[in-house]
Design a protein around this motif. Structure first.
Motif, PDB file in Angstrom:
ATOM      1  N   ILE A 153      -8.362  -2.599  -1.384  1.00 59.60           N
ATOM      2  CA  ILE A 153      -7.556  -1.442  -1.754  1.00 59.60           C
ATOM      3  C   ILE A 153      -6.604  -1.171  -0.596  1.00 59.60           C
ATOM      4  O   ILE A 153      -6.938  -1.411   0.567  1.00 59.60           O
ATOM      5  CB  ILE A 153      -8.413  -0.186  -2.032  1.00 59.60           C
ATOM      6  CG1 ILE A 153      -9.146   0.274  -0.754  1.00 59.60           C
ATOM      7  CG2 ILE A 153      -9.409  -0.442  -3.155  1.00 59.60           C
ATOM      8  CD1 ILE A 153      -9.685   1.682  -0.847  1.00 59.60           C
ATOM      9  N   GLY A 154      -5.404  -0.704  -0.902  1.00 66.54           N
ATOM     10  CA  GLY A 154      -4.466  -0.477   0.189  1.00 66.54           C
ATOM     11  C   GLY A 154      -3.194   0.200  -0.237  1.00 66.54           C
ATOM     12  O   GLY A 154      -2.960   0.461  -1.420  1.00 66.54           O
ATOM     13  N   GLN A 155      -2.373   0.456   0.728  1.00 63.34           N
ATOM     14  CA  GLN A 155      -1.083   1.113   0.531  1.00 63.34           C
ATOM     15  C   GLN A 155      -0.082   0.550   1.527  1.00 63.34           C
ATOM     16  O   GLN A 155      -0.438   0.137   2.636  1.00 63.34           O
ATOM     17  CB  GLN A 155      -1.198   2.619   0.755  1.00 63.34           C
ATOM     18  CG  GLN A 155      -1.981   3.376  -0.295  1.00 63.34           C
ATOM     19  CD  GLN A 155      -1.213   3.559  -1.584  1.00 63.34           C
ATOM     20  OE1 GLN A 155       0.012   3.418  -1.605  1.00 63.34           O
ATOM     21  NE2 GLN A 155      -1.919   3.867  -2.659  1.00 63.34           N
ATOM     22  N   THR A 156       1.200   0.557   1.120  1.00 60.87           N
ATOM     23  CA  THR A 156       2.299   0.261   2.034  1.00 60.87           C
ATOM     24  C   THR A 156       3.089   1.549   2.233  1.00 60.87           C
ATOM     25  O   THR A 156       3.486   2.190   1.261  1.00 60.87           O
ATOM     26  CB  THR A 156       3.215  -0.832   1.468  1.00 60.87           C
ATOM     27  OG1 THR A 156       2.484  -2.064   1.359  1.00 60.87           O
ATOM     28  CG2 THR A 156       4.417  -1.059   2.378  1.00 60.87           C
TER      29      THR A 156
ATOM     30  N   SER B 177       7.237  -0.292   8.598  1.00 55.93           N
ATOM     31  CA  SER B 177       6.416  -0.351   7.392  1.00 55.93           C
ATOM     32  C   SER B 177       5.029  -0.870   7.755  1.00 55.93           C
ATOM     33  O   SER B 177       4.901  -1.828   8.527  1.00 55.93           O
ATOM     34  CB  SER B 177       7.067  -1.292   6.368  1.00 55.93           C
ATOM     35  OG  SER B 177       6.157  -1.652   5.357  1.00 55.93           O
ATOM     36  N   PHE B 178       4.002  -0.208   7.204  1.00 53.31           N
ATOM     37  CA  PHE B 178       2.626  -0.634   7.434  1.00 53.31           C
ATOM     38  C   PHE B 178       1.928  -0.838   6.085  1.00 53.31           C
ATOM     39  O   PHE B 178       1.893   0.087   5.266  1.00 53.31           O
ATOM     40  CB  PHE B 178       1.866   0.405   8.257  1.00 53.31           C
ATOM     41  CG  PHE B 178       2.445   0.638   9.622  1.00 53.31           C
ATOM     42  CD1 PHE B 178       2.182  -0.235  10.666  1.00 53.31           C
ATOM     43  CD2 PHE B 178       3.276   1.719   9.856  1.00 53.31           C
ATOM     44  CE1 PHE B 178       2.734  -0.036  11.925  1.00 53.31           C
ATOM     45  CE2 PHE B 178       3.829   1.938  11.101  1.00 53.31           C
ATOM     46  CZ  PHE B 178       3.556   1.056  12.138  1.00 53.31           C
ATOM     47  N   SER B 179       1.423  -2.020   5.876  1.00 51.61           N
ATOM     48  CA  SER B 179       0.592  -2.304   4.703  1.00 51.61           C
ATOM     49  C   SER B 179      -0.840  -2.393   5.202  1.00 51.61           C
ATOM     50  O   SER B 179      -1.197  -3.342   5.907  1.00 51.61           O
ATOM     51  CB  SER B 179       1.016  -3.617   4.039  1.00 51.61           C
ATOM     52  OG  SER B 179       2.355  -3.549   3.600  1.00 51.61           O
ATOM     53  N   ILE B 180      -1.645  -1.390   4.867  1.00 46.51           N
ATOM     54  CA  ILE B 180      -3.031  -1.334   5.331  1.00 46.51           C
ATOM     55  C   ILE B 180      -3.959  -1.540   4.141  1.00 46.51           C
ATOM     56  O   ILE B 180      -3.884  -0.809   3.148  1.00 46.51           O
ATOM     57  CB  ILE B 180      -3.341   0.000   6.025  1.00 46.51           C
ATOM     58  CG1 ILE B 180      -2.492   0.121   7.300  1.00 46.51           C
ATOM     59  CG2 ILE B 180      -4.823   0.120   6.354  1.00 46.51           C
ATOM     60  CD1 ILE B 180      -2.747   1.376   8.090  1.00 46.51           C
ATOM     61  N   TYR B 181      -4.823  -2.543   4.256  1.00 48.55           N
ATOM     62  CA  TYR B 181      -5.748  -2.886   3.172  1.00 48.55           C
ATOM     63  C   TYR B 181      -7.173  -2.958   3.705  1.00 48.55           C
ATOM     64  O   TYR B 181      -7.411  -3.482   4.793  1.00 48.55           O
ATOM     65  CB  TYR B 181      -5.334  -4.201   2.515  1.00 48.55           C
ATOM     66  CG  TYR B 181      -4.161  -4.012   1.576  1.00 48.55           C
ATOM     67  CD1 TYR B 181      -4.352  -3.935   0.200  1.00 48.55           C
ATOM     68  CD2 TYR B 181      -2.877  -3.850   2.075  1.00 48.55           C
ATOM     69  CE1 TYR B 181      -3.289  -3.719  -0.665  1.00 48.55           C
ATOM     70  CE2 TYR B 181      -1.799  -3.620   1.224  1.00 48.55           C
ATOM     71  CZ  TYR B 181      -2.024  -3.561  -0.146  1.00 48.55           C
ATOM     72  OH  TYR B 181      -0.973  -3.323  -0.995  1.00 48.55           O
ATOM     73  N   ILE B 182      -8.086  -2.413   2.903  1.00 49.91           N
ATOM     74  CA  ILE B 182      -9.513  -2.377   3.250  1.00 49.91           C
ATOM     75  C   ILE B 182     -10.302  -3.096   2.169  1.00 49.91           C
ATOM     76  O   ILE B 182     -10.095  -2.827   0.982  1.00 49.91           O
ATOM     77  CB  ILE B 182     -10.007  -0.916   3.380  1.00 49.91           C
ATOM     78  CG1 ILE B 182      -9.164  -0.161   4.415  1.00 49.91           C
ATOM     79  CG2 ILE B 182     -11.487  -0.875   3.759  1.00 49.91           C
ATOM     80  CD1 ILE B 182      -9.468   1.321   4.494  1.00 49.91           C
ATOM     81  N   ARG B 183     -11.157  -4.018   2.575  1.00 46.71           N
ATOM     82  CA  ARG B 183     -11.962  -4.755   1.596  1.00 46.71           C
ATOM     83  C   ARG B 183     -12.767  -3.772   0.747  1.00 46.71           C
ATOM     84  O   ARG B 183     -13.311  -2.796   1.272  1.00 46.71           O
ATOM     85  CB  ARG B 183     -12.882  -5.742   2.318  1.00 46.71           C
ATOM     86  CG  ARG B 183     -13.252  -6.970   1.489  1.00 46.71           C
ATOM     87  CD  ARG B 183     -13.983  -7.977   2.342  1.00 46.71           C
ATOM     88  NE  ARG B 183     -15.246  -7.424   2.843  1.00 46.71           N
ATOM     89  CZ  ARG B 183     -15.853  -7.822   3.960  1.00 46.71           C
ATOM     90  NH1 ARG B 183     -15.304  -8.778   4.688  1.00 46.71           N
ATOM     91  NH2 ARG B 183     -16.985  -7.287   4.336  1.00 46.71           N
TER      92      ARG B 183
END
Length: 439
Positions: A199-202, A219-225
């Motif tokens: 799951i994540g967001q940019t 810009s930061f795209s952060i995703y967590i398993r």
């Protein structure tokens, strides 16, 4: 309840709030300690760095307690700097070496907490000649750098780290691309689909929100398993609104960050270098170019386009005009070119070129061409020169303990300036990962 009891509980609640605030304050890193490289590692985690450049942003991860298992960087000079500061095996071209990198990391048999990727940003940048073509898939296809993030996503899919952070310019997520299968979509849509187990967001943030004394949006795209997110009760919508604590005693403006350094002047070789610091150095300017800068009032935040007439002192002449509206003489202390026929014309440019940074504000974005006095808003607030290499390092939050091998010291530090300008500030990497590891 008696009034005295209410007062007692009110005092207790106030004390508790104060303790919580103090606890939060103490949990943040001290800016001075970070810049000295003397912070104590708070965590023990493993990561892979893709497009690491010179390992500058990785240095923030190292100070936090990160161990780099492997990295990828195409340029030999940047690999040299990375290896001088960061552990782990460094691979070259991600397109050719991605399978080797994956095999190597898996062979280590260690838990992988993070993949940190900073793909090349030139083709996404608004400063690029292709700006305005974010929706032009044909333009996108003409630059192979636009597709390198797909290679990073493939590595993420095979290594399955707990966290993924992809950093780039603000336009990154909105870029429209056509992939090798003919599917058209925005970069952030491709990331969402490919990282189906995350799951994540940019989102876009300014680096000043992390305590860096610079106005620079990224810009930061952060995703967590997903299994990690479920265990911490984190939802996708939560990620965009993460609060990142600034360090204690961070600089409020550019002079808080660089005001302690000795003065320099770009007039001659006798004044352009501080002998005790090889990085506190600026280029020498010609007499003509020097006069443009020297006539900008100190600490004014103004541009040489606004310089007063050297003949009558009038400041009434509009920007970009050379002929003084008061006395009729040519204003030679404004940016100009003398044509072959002897006539003078104003140089075409932006309002923010040949401009001093205002001392009460943040620095403008540190870029790869900070040695150019005509660059965007890059002149020292009061001294007649561009920012020195050391000042650019300070504004980028690069600690004093970062190592620069002597092999790259040439061309008036131009290569160092490039590496400093293209890096994500280490303090941003530090704060980002600290937030994720504290979840």
């Amino acid at each position: 309840m008696a009034p005295m009891q209410w007062q007692y509980w009110e005092i207790e609640l106030n004390n508790l709030a104060l303790e919580l605030n103090n606890s939060q304050e103490l949990s943040t890193v001290n800016y001075a300690n970070f810049m000295c490289g003397s912070v104590q590692p708070e965590f023990n985690f493993n990561y892979v760095s893709l497009f690491s450049s010179a390992g500058i942003s990785d240095f923030g991860l190292r100070l936090l307690g990160g161990t780099c298992l492997a990295a990828c960087e195409l340029d030999a000079n940047r690999r040299l700097v990375h290896e001088a500061n960061i552990s782990g095996k460094v691979f070259s071209d991600i397109r050719e070496d991605k399978n080797k990198l994956v095999e190597y990391v898996l062979s280590q048999g260690k838990t992988l907490d993070l993949i940190f990727a900073t793909p090349p940003c030139q083709s996404f940048s608004t400063a690029n000649s292709r700006r305005g073509k974010l929706k032009d898939t044909h333009s996108a296809s003409s630059d192979p750098r636009n597709f390198l993030f797909f290679e990073a996503l493939e590595i993420c899919g095979k290594l399955k780290p707990k966290f993924i952070v992809i950093e780039n310019v603000p336009n990154f997520g909105r870029r429209l691309l056509r992939n090798e299968h003919g599917t058209v979509g925005h970069v952030e849509e491709f990331i969402d689909v490919i990282l189906g187990n995350y799951i994540g967001q940019t989102f876009v943030k300014c680096v000043s929100e992390f305590g860096v004394p610079q106005s620079r949006k990224r810009s930061f795209s952060i995703y967590i398993r997903k299994d990690v997110a479920r265990s911490k009760n984190i939802h996708s919508k939560d990620i965009e609104f993460f609060a990142f604590n600034k360090p204690r005693n961070f600089p409020e403006n550019i002079m808080d960050a660089i005001g302690h350094l000795p003065s320099l002047d770009s007039k001659s070789k006798d004044t352009n270098t501080y002998p005790k610091d090889i990085f506190h150095h600026v280029p020498v300017l010609s007499d003509k170019h020097y006069s443009w800068i020297a006539n900008i009032p100190a600490n004014s935040g103004k541009s040489a386009w606004m310089n007063s007439c050297e003949h009558c002192g009038s400041a009434a002449t509009p920007m970009f005009e050379i002929k003084c509206s008061s006395c009729g003489n040519e204003i030679k202390v404004r940016p100009h070119i003398i044509e072959n026929n002897g006539s003078t014309r104003s140089i075409k440019g932006f309002r923010t070129s040949y401009k001093r940074i205002h001392p009460d504000g943040l620095s403008s974005a540190i870029t790869t061409n900070t040695n150019a006095f005509s660059s965007d808003n890059k002149l020292h607030p009061s001294q007649n020169r561009v920012l020195s290499v050391r000042e650019c390092m300070l504004i980028q939050s690069i600690p004093d303990t970062f190592i620069w091998p002597e092999q790259i010291f040439y061309k008036s530090m131009h290569l160092v300036r490039e590496m400093v300008g293209e890096a994500l500030p280490p303090l941003v990497a530090y704060c980002l990962l600290k937030k994720l590891l504290l979840l």
